[in-house]
Design a protein around this motif. Structure first.
Motif, short mmCIF file in Angstrom:
data_model
loop_
_atom_site.label_atom_id
_atom_site.label_comp_id
_atom_site.label_asym_id
_atom_site.label_seq_id
_atom_site.Cartn_x
_atom_site.Cartn_y
_atom_site.Cartn_z
N LEU A 7 29.26 48.26 39.33
CA LEU A 7 27.71 48.25 39.85
C LEU A 7 27.00 49.18 39.11
CD1 LEU A 7 28.71 48.40 43.65
CD2 LEU A 7 27.97 46.57 42.32
N ASP A 8 27.83 50.15 38.44
CA ASP A 8 27.00 51.07 37.46
C ASP A 8 26.36 50.38 36.35
OD1 ASP A 8 26.31 53.97 37.10
OD2 ASP A 8 27.79 54.19 35.45
N LEU A 9 26.80 49.38 35.53
CA LEU A 9 26.36 48.56 34.43
C LEU A 9 25.32 47.94 35.04
CD1 LEU A 9 29.62 47.51 32.62
CD2 LEU A 9 27.86 49.39 32.02
N LEU A 39 16.54 54.89 28.23
CA LEU A 39 16.08 56.31 28.77
C LEU A 39 16.30 56.10 30.15
CD1 LEU A 39 15.46 59.14 28.11
CD2 LEU A 39 13.16 58.45 28.58
N THR A 40 15.55 54.90 30.72
CA THR A 40 15.49 54.71 32.23
C THR A 40 16.79 54.26 32.76
OG1 THR A 40 13.29 53.92 31.70
CG2 THR A 40 14.27 53.40 33.95
N GLY A 41 17.65 53.46 32.00
CA GLY A 41 19.01 52.99 32.55
C GLY A 41 20.01 53.96 32.35
N PRO A 62 31.06 53.13 24.87
CA PRO A 62 29.84 52.40 24.10
C PRO A 62 29.23 51.07 24.96
CG PRO A 62 31.40 52.94 22.52
CD PRO A 62 31.84 53.28 23.68
N PHE A 63 30.17 50.46 25.74
CA PHE A 63 29.66 49.40 26.38
C PHE A 63 28.51 49.62 27.58
CE2 PHE A 63 32.00 50.26 30.18
CZ PHE A 63 32.97 50.89 29.95
N HIS A 64 28.20 50.88 27.68
CA HIS A 64 27.15 51.30 28.44
C HIS A 64 25.83 50.90 27.89
CE1 HIS A 64 30.07 53.57 31.03
NE2 HIS A 64 28.99 53.30 31.90
N LEU A 65 26.08 50.73 26.59
CA LEU A 65 24.69 50.63 25.75
C LEU A 65 24.47 49.21 25.78
CD1 LEU A 65 25.63 52.76 22.63
CD2 LEU A 65 24.28 53.30 24.57
N ILE A 66 25.31 47.95 26.26
CA ILE A 66 24.87 46.68 26.24
C ILE A 66 23.75 46.46 27.10
CG2 ILE A 66 25.92 44.37 26.55
CD1 ILE A 66 28.47 45.62 25.52
N CYS A 101 22.13 55.56 43.54
CA CYS A 101 22.21 56.61 44.57
C CYS A 101 23.81 56.40 44.98
CB CYS A 101 21.24 56.43 45.55
SG CYS A 101 21.26 55.20 46.67
N THR A 102 24.21 55.31 45.01
CA THR A 102 25.54 55.04 45.47
C THR A 102 26.50 55.50 44.56
OG1 THR A 102 25.61 52.93 44.77
CG2 THR A 102 25.00 53.26 46.93
N THR A 103 26.44 55.13 43.12
CA THR A 103 27.28 55.66 42.09
C THR A 103 27.35 56.93 41.81
OG1 THR A 103 25.79 55.02 40.28
CG2 THR A 103 27.11 53.33 40.92
N GLY A 104 26.21 57.62 41.91
CA GLY A 104 26.05 58.98 41.72
C GLY A 104 26.65 59.78 42.61
N THR A 105 26.45 59.31 44.09
CA THR A 105 27.29 60.15 45.32
C THR A 105 28.85 59.99 45.16
OG1 THR A 105 25.54 59.46 46.57
CG2 THR A 105 27.32 60.30 47.70
N ILE A 106 29.29 58.73 44.82
CA ILE A 106 30.72 58.46 44.65
C ILE A 106 31.36 59.31 43.64
CG2 ILE A 106 31.15 56.40 43.58
CD1 ILE A 106 32.48 55.50 45.76
#
Lengths: 212, 212, 212
Positions: A7-9, A39-41, A62-66, A101-106
């Motif tokens: 969900l984060d990706l 920057l936004t993502g 680094p896969f967060h960069l995909i 907002c959900t991933t940040g809270t958890i």
């Protein structure tokens, strides 16, 4: 790969699309599109991780960069008119807001933060990327548009996540359900022009249809 | 004093000059010039250190504050016309970019980050100070100018540094050589108006001479 | 509750009022007012804590969230004309600046930073919240207004705090005395239009009454 990471990706991808679309609308080149999308993502998550004191996932894994790379390519090959961008941008932005907002809270709750702080950090993660996008693109932030609910769905989602966490009802797909609710809330608020009272109670200068 | 530290301080000075010049162009006072120069010169490095999780060098080692002070004084006593500022600003900005993309990458690699993350952090360090400068001075960031390569030379420099690091060919003066190449790339791209395809592939709205 | 914490919360409240007033002036809704107030009131402290490497107090201790909530409510129920906001905003902003430059310096000194770094971090904490407020509200930062001293009183206060700390003369109410001096300095500089030389020494383009 866990639910939470997937969900984060996905949220990163949605926000990156919104950033790359804004870049296209502004006539930026493909590198500017990749940078504004990244920057936004990734911005909201980096702020979240810095506050928690964890190594920022965007740099650590680094896969967060995909997702930003894919988003920049998708926007580049999108056919369609620039006039339609604003609405598509808002829908993708809503998807990013709902998921972040959900991933940040958890993430905050798992790091041992108290519920009030976790809700605030969830809202910050949700609105942070879009705020950075609008600030560096030198436009008035969507977040502060008085004829628009933006932070309210994020606050609702973060509070719901914290509530489910503490009652123990947060099952594996609970996060997705909350994200869908937040997304629906945000999109319906756009569609039906929901808004709330202005910061100055006694008068409503900018809008003749204010609730105040 | 190591090579790396000397180049870091020189990069700080170059970026600080660009910030103080922009302050002069905008009619800021000497304190505003010092502050905008400091933010430009030290901002990229502070972001780099926060992401790595190290104490920011700008605060930890007070001699990092000397270049911005010298830059504000130099700009104050500069004779010359305001009209010529924009070009000088770009040259100093190019020097800062060239040095910071290399110091950012090598600091990340020394901290044990993977090559992809080190390259991203190198680019972030290189473009971060200038982005902060343009955002707080409330102007459209140089970084997103579609008729201008800005991040591409930084990316080239960061990737070259990471490649040299992993092949073991990064000798003591290797960083300086890479920085000179990045600087040349950036200045030539300005001189000959190199640019790349826009974020929207199907049309080029803002520029009639787009490569797209 | 310690002196230092009480003054920190009071500074948060003052800055939050300035943020919520700007939101009211811009016609933001009550949530935008709360968010801009929170960013202004808590932003400087979060930057301070991230630089020091401590968990940001705003997230760690949820009672830091109370002043921005109270500020948004106070501004909402304020009667009075929008025309008078700019001046009230400046007075509350001065209060936040005065308190935060002292709390920032003392927090840095307690964390073992050297005096130069502590002064720089004190100034950063003092001016950071207001700078974030102006940047996200997309207006020219107060900090860079050339006809206005803004950072100078903060620098004066931070240096005074560091001096008192190292001479051992910083008694329990010393911080309050310094904050009152900074506030008086800032308000007097506004009242009597004190300003300093511009960044470009040889000419003064924007102001005919420059000291330069």
């Amino acid at each position: 790969m866990t639910w939470s990471l997937a969900l984060d990706l996905l949220g990163t991808f949605f926000f990156a699309i919104s950033g790359s679309l804004l870049a296209a609308q502004r006539g930026f080149d493909i590198v500017g599109s990749l940078l504004l999308g990244s920057l936004t993502g990734l911005g909201g998550g980096v702020i979240r991780d810095l506050v928690i004191g964890a190594p920022p996932a965007a740099f650590n894994e680094p896969f967060h960069l995909i997702p930003p790379v894919v988003a920049a390519i998708v926007v580049f090959f999108l056919s369609g008119t620039v006039q339609r961008y604003s609405r598509i941008l808002l829908v993708f932005d809503a998807g990013g807001l709902a998921l972040f907002c959900t991933t940040g809270t958890i993430t905050a709750l798992r790091a041992g933060m108290n519920p009030a702080a976790a809700i605030v950090l969830g809202v910050t993660t949700g609105v942070g990327g879009g705020l950075l996008r609008d600030v560096v693109a030198n436009r008035d932030p969507q977040l502060f548009n008085p004829n628009d609910l933006y932070a309210v769905p994020a606050f609702f989602g973060a509070a719901l996540m914290a509530g489910l966490w503490f009652t123990g009802w947060l099952g594996p797909s609970g996060q997705l359900v909350v994200a869908v609710l937040v997304f629906a809330f945000r999109v319906l608020s756009l569609r039906f022009h929901w808004h709330i009272v202005h910061a100055q109670g006694s008068q409503s200068r900018h809008s003749s249809d204010g609730v105040s």
